[in-house]
Design an enzyme around this catalytic site. Structure first.
Site: not given
Length: 253
Positions: A158, A203
């Site tokens: 991610s 992230h």
């Protein structure tokens, strides 16, 4: 005789002409590489292969293959801030970017990589794209090492994918393109990152690193020979920081 655009042709001439024309054929893998990007497909293949390895490893110790995170291979390769700092297991900040927790996690990330990665690979080229991907993954690793819970194991692509979005946003802004759709997508994904079990730090770290790498590519656009070294230098700095700078969370562990 057979009517043609100009005059007529005899059947024997038409048959002979058709026989001399060879139909072009392209292999499935080559066609897929041209459409989706060779590097993007290679990254997806590595992630899927690592999931299979961890699933088999989980089954070998009596766990369900779907619970691949409960495998010796996963435990040895996932990012664990305390392990990186105290045990000098430096490889974790790299290998964790190719691991996923369960098939749903893998499927969601690989779909995003296929959609956004292939587009960015077409725009900036394979080598620049690969350097950007690595720098983004390391950006997420740095954020986790600096600010994350030292006891929590983290894994996934991610951070690298958020980095691709960050770089794409910078390049679109610099090119004066409409980024409203991209910003909306980022806002939704950042909101999702607050859900339990999702690494918000990873992230955001990947997003910032990707934006920095995109800025490097844009600044050096008139000197393309320096673009890859510039992004590679960013990746090297992030790697060094993730391995050498202790954090308050680790020091207080």
């Amino acid at each position: 005789m057979i009517p043609a655009s100009v005059g007529f042709q005899c059947p024997e001439c038409v048959a002979a002409g058709n026989a001399s024309v060879r139909t072009a054929r392209s292999g499935g893998l080559r066609a897929a590489g041209r459409r989706w990007g060779v590097v993007t497909l290679a990254l997806i293949a590595v992630n899927v292969a690592m999931f299979v390895v961890t699933a088999v490893s989980a089954a070998s110790v009596g766990n369900s293959p779907a619970d691949n995170q409960r495998s010796p291979v996963f435990v040895d390769l996932a990012q664990w801030p305390a392990g990186v700092h105290y045990l000098d297991e430096w490889w974790r900040v790299i290998t964790a970017a190719f691991l996923h927790i369960g098939p749903v996690h893998l499927a969601v990330n690989m779909l995003a990589l296929l959609v956004f990665g292939s587009e960015l690979e077409r725009q900036i080229g394979r080598a620049r794209y690969l350097a950007l991907y690595v720098a983004s993954a390391l950006g997420g690793a740095v954020a986790i090492q600096l600010l994350g819970d030292p006891r929590v194991v983290v894994a996934g692509a991610s951070a690298a994918i958020y980095g691709l979005l960050g770089a794409l946003g910078v390049l679109m802004l610099a090119g004066r393109q409409d980024v409203r759709g991209l910003l909306t997508l980022l806002a939704i994904n950042v909101f999702i990152s607050f859900l339990p079990g999702i690494s918000l730090l990873g992230h955001l770290g990947g997003l910032v690193a990707g934006a920095l790498a995109g800025g490097i590519l844009w600044v050096l656009r008139r000197r393309p020979q320096l673009q890859i070294p510039g992004v590679a230098l960013l990746a090297a700095v992030l790697l060094v920081v993730s391995l050498t700078v202790p954090t308050l969370t680790v020091l207080n562990f």
